[in-house]
Design an enzyme around this catalytic site. Structure first.
Site, PDB file in Angstrom:
ATOM      1  N   LYS A   1     -12.177   8.356   2.096  1.00 30.10           N
ATOM      2  CA  LYS A   1     -12.922   9.482   2.664  1.00 30.10           C
ATOM      3  C   LYS A   1     -12.056  10.416   3.517  1.00 30.10           C
ATOM      4  O   LYS A   1     -12.426  11.570   3.742  1.00 30.10           O
ATOM      5  CB  LYS A   1     -14.081   8.962   3.511  1.00 30.10           C
ATOM      6  CG  LYS A   1     -15.191   8.292   2.730  1.00 30.10           C
ATOM      7  CD  LYS A   1     -16.082   9.305   2.040  1.00 30.10           C
ATOM      8  CE  LYS A   1     -17.347   8.664   1.510  1.00 30.10           C
ATOM      9  NZ  LYS A   1     -18.273   9.659   0.901  1.00 30.10           N
TER      10      LYS A   1
ATOM     11  N   SER B   1     -11.883   1.713  -3.371  1.00 31.33           N
ATOM     12  CA  SER B   1     -12.149   2.870  -2.517  1.00 31.33           C
ATOM     13  C   SER B   1     -12.087   2.580  -1.030  1.00 31.33           C
ATOM     14  O   SER B   1     -11.893   3.496  -0.238  1.00 31.33           O
ATOM     15  CB  SER B   1     -13.514   3.466  -2.862  1.00 31.33           C
ATOM     16  OG  SER B   1     -14.526   2.475  -2.756  1.00 31.33           O
TER      17      SER B   1
END
Length: 315
Positions: free
Chosen positions: A51, A300
């Site tokens: 992110k 991720s």
């Protein structure tokens, strides 16, 4: 609807280069030789997840006076940490709305970057964030529903294409769809023969259902919150869904136990700590759900509650 382009992703790469770790492709020596696997370890980013890419690109695109007013975000954890980290780097205030059921490790990390964390009831993130924007005058940085966020996440795809230009399969977790939209845009442009699969938990498989139906579908918060993959409980926006329809070749769903097994495999065989959301792609690989070929699994994030990690590794 105007979609993010490869030029947008390349421009984002220039903006975030100073702040973002260029994660390597790690060969999984334990993988099936007929399905060679490389892991893209975004859990190695400074905040433990991908992110950071979208957060820095979005803040970098703001005019100085606008950015100086501060930023507001809502997130179950990884986007929260990314925006808080980027705001600290730019020296601007950050107010972050997080659901009350967010893992403690993610709340504490977000606060450690200097952000003011506001906890809210489940399903009320956007409502609380809108109120904070009104109160503080800050700029809302959404977790996925913005072209600058998508372009920033896509920089991971540029790195994959550069490091393994003959990649045949790319596995990407899907929640709100920003990561898959961005990486998919880059891979589709630079590695057009690669197959791109989105991966999500069976208990939060709204994207799988929506893409099959040809339109977005809505699952209740209660249904989506059943999965241990707390980072994959969001649903695509109109913007990200339009990208996914263009770049995704297929969807794979995984069970809760398959995610747990993937976490164990990553820890014991690749020496990587992954949260359930990040491990979905390796779970998809382990079940052999994708076509064979040179495969990249995007891990991720690695912001897992230590108690959950201990429980999974000792089970």
């Amino acid at each position: 609807m105007e979609l993010v382009t490869i030029d947008d992703v390349k421009a984002a790469a220039d903006r975030v280069r100073e702040w973002v770790v260029r994660t390597p492709l790690l060969p999984a020596m334990w993988a099936d030789p007929e399905r060679p696997l490389w892991i893209k370890p975004e859990n190695l980013q400074p905040i433990g997840a991908f992110k950071i890419r979208g957060a820095f690109n979005t803040l970098a695109r703001l005019d100085d006076p606008v950015r100086a007013r501060g930023v507001v975000a809502y997130s179950s954890g990884n986007h929260a940490q990314a925006v808080a980290y980027a705001a600290r780097a730019y020296g601007v205030p950050a107010h972050i709305v997080m659901p009350e059921d967010t893992p403690t490790v993610k709340i504490e990390k977000t606060r450690s970057y200097g952000a003011e964390v506001v906890l809210c009831p489940v399903g009320k993130r956007e409502e609380y964030a809108d109120a904070l924007v009104e109160k503080t005058g800050g700029v809302l940085v959404p977790p996925f529903d913005h072209p600058d966020v998508i372009a920033g996440q896509g920089t991971a795809g540029l790195e994959i294409a550069h490091d393994l230009p003959d990649v045949e399969v790319v596995l990407i977790p899907i929640s709100g769809g920003g990561l898959a939209s961005g990486i998919g845009t880059a891979i589709r442009a630079l590695c057009p023969n690669a197959r791109i699969y989105g991966v999500e938990p069976e208990l939060a498989a709204d994207t799988t259902e929506g893409l099959a139906a040809g339109h977005r579908v809505t699952w209740s918060v209660e249904d989506r919150n059943r999965t241990i993959a707390d980072g994959l409980r969001s649903q695509p926006s109109e913007l990200t869904f339009a990208h996914l329809q263009k770049v995704i070749d297929g969807m794979i769903t995984v069970t809760e136990d398959e995610m747990r097994e993937a976490i164990r495999v990553l820890a014991h065989k690749s020496h990587l700590v992954a949260e359930p959301s990040g491990a979905t792609t390796v779970a998809a690989y382990l079940k052999g759900a994708a076509v064979p070929g040179r495969t990249v699994a995007v891990v991720s994030g690695g912001n897992i509650n230590p108690q959950m990690l201990a429980e999974i590794l000792t089970t």
